[in-house]
Design a protein around this motif. Structure first.
Motif, PDB file in Angstrom:
ATOM      1  N   LEU A 152       0.502  -1.346   0.059  1.00 38.85           N
ATOM      2  CA  LEU A 152       0.016  -0.226   0.113  1.00 38.85           C
ATOM      3  C   LEU A 152       0.845   1.267   0.100  1.00 38.85           C
ATOM      4  N   MET A 153       2.522   0.937   0.260  1.00 35.97           N
ATOM      5  CA  MET A 153       2.516   2.455   0.467  1.00 35.97           C
ATOM      6  C   MET A 153       3.534   2.393  -0.714  1.00 35.97           C
ATOM      7  N   CYS A 154       3.934   1.398  -1.349  1.00 32.98           N
ATOM      8  CA  CYS A 154       4.818   1.526  -2.329  1.00 32.98           C
ATOM      9  C   CYS A 154       4.193   2.089  -3.635  1.00 32.98           C
ATOM     10  N   PHE A 155       3.198   0.993  -3.846  1.00 31.25           N
ATOM     11  CA  PHE A 155       1.973   1.491  -5.065  1.00 31.25           C
ATOM     12  C   PHE A 155       2.182   2.554  -6.086  1.00 31.25           C
ATOM     13  N   PHE A 156       1.661   3.608  -5.199  1.00 31.87           N
ATOM     14  CA  PHE A 156       0.979   4.807  -5.739  1.00 31.87           C
ATOM     15  C   PHE A 156       2.979   5.647  -5.932  1.00 31.87           C
ATOM     16  N   PRO A 157       3.526   5.798  -4.670  1.00 31.69           N
ATOM     17  CA  PRO A 157       4.502   6.455  -5.119  1.00 31.69           C
ATOM     18  C   PRO A 157       5.458   5.607  -6.001  1.00 31.69           C
ATOM     19  N   MET A 158       5.259   4.682  -6.504  1.00 35.92           N
ATOM     20  CA  MET A 158       5.908   4.295  -7.546  1.00 35.92           C
ATOM     21  C   MET A 158       5.084   4.203  -9.075  1.00 35.92           C
TER      22      MET A 158
END
Length: 278
Positions: A152-158
């Motif tokens: 959840l934390m990595c998906f949208f910045p990436m």
């Protein structure tokens, strides 16, 4: 008088560091100043704790932290395996990998760019301390719930970095590919993806820190009897601050090594980028 002595140690170390940094040897000045600075901070820290007799409950000395590191190596390694390799690394791979693929899809379907990215900004703003208990209820107390938080934390910045990277090429470059009769996929693999790599690796580097932080914080809300977050919360309750600092030290080393590995891979892949030219 004691304060003057500590200040004198700091000033001498500062002058030595400045002299090394100003030397013409680029090999030495590249790595030695950070090492000297770190050693100086540890030395001053040790002196302050010993001279002023600070309670180890408030601030343990670096020597006490070193003893905790040596005496609890097996426990610390078990915590690293649980938190980093199982929780953070698996969530990092799933989150970044799926975000990269979805980024290509978003670039292909303009409707998703206007519909998905605003939702992504909303989800990225959700507090981890609010989502962690929910994920624990959904996926259980083991590493799977921590991996879900990391995803959840990595998906949208990436995702955002991938979409921005795919849009980095200008019209002249894309027009040139069309004059060569290149289709969408040929243009994607031969022009747009290589041009997007600096953005992609920027997202990967951001997510290295997010992954470890997310896994550690998630363990505060439910974990088996191992893990870095579990150990920190438990040892704080026991007032064993030397062990807490040992866990923090290990987390910093693991996180720095992970970031450095991704940065090294970036340098190998994007060697053509101006930021890597000397």
């Amino acid at each position: 008088m004691q304060l003057i002595g500590i200040a004198a140690v700091w000033l001498v170390a500062w002058r030595v560091n400045a002299w090394v940094s100003a030397s013409g040897n680029s090999r030495i000045s590249g790595w030695l100043p950070p090492v000297l600075f770190g050693v100086t901070v540890l030395l001053v820290w040790e002196l302050v704790v010993r001279v002023y007799d600070i309670s180890p409950v408030l601030l343990p000395a670096p020597s006490a932290i070193r003893v905790a590191l040596v005496e609890n190596t097996a426990v610390l390694w078990e915590d690293v395996v649980q938190t980093f390799f199982r929780g953070a690394l698996s969530g990092y791979a799933i989150g970044c990998g799926s975000a990269f693929l979805v980024g290509i899809l978003v670039d292909r379907v303009p409707f998703l760019k206007w519909g998905l990215l605003p939702v992504g900004n909303f989800v990225a703003a959700l507090p981890i301390i609010g989502m962690a208990p929910i994920m624990v209820m959904w996926f259980g107390f083991d590493w799977q719930s921590k991996a879900a938080i990391v995803v959840l934390m990595c998906f949208f910045p990436m995702l955002v970095n991938t979409v921005q990277g795919l849009a980095a090429t200008d019209h002249m470059q894309r027009d040139l590919m069309r004059t060569y009769a290149s289709g969408y996929w040929q243009t994607l693999f031969k022009l747009r993806l290589p041009a997007a790599m600096p953005f992609v690796f920027n997202g990967l580097k951001i997510c290295t820190t997010l992954a470890l932080i997310g896994a550690i914080v998630a363990e505060f809300f439910g974990s088996p009897t191992k893990g870095m977050g579990f150990r920190i919360s438990t040892e704080v309750g026991r007032l064993a601050l030397d062990m807490v600092w040992a866990e923090i030290t290990v987390a910093a080393l693991v996180g720095s090594g992970f970031y450095g590995l991704v940065a090294l891979l970036e340098k190998r892949v994007t060697f053509w980028h101006p930021s890597h030219r000397h």
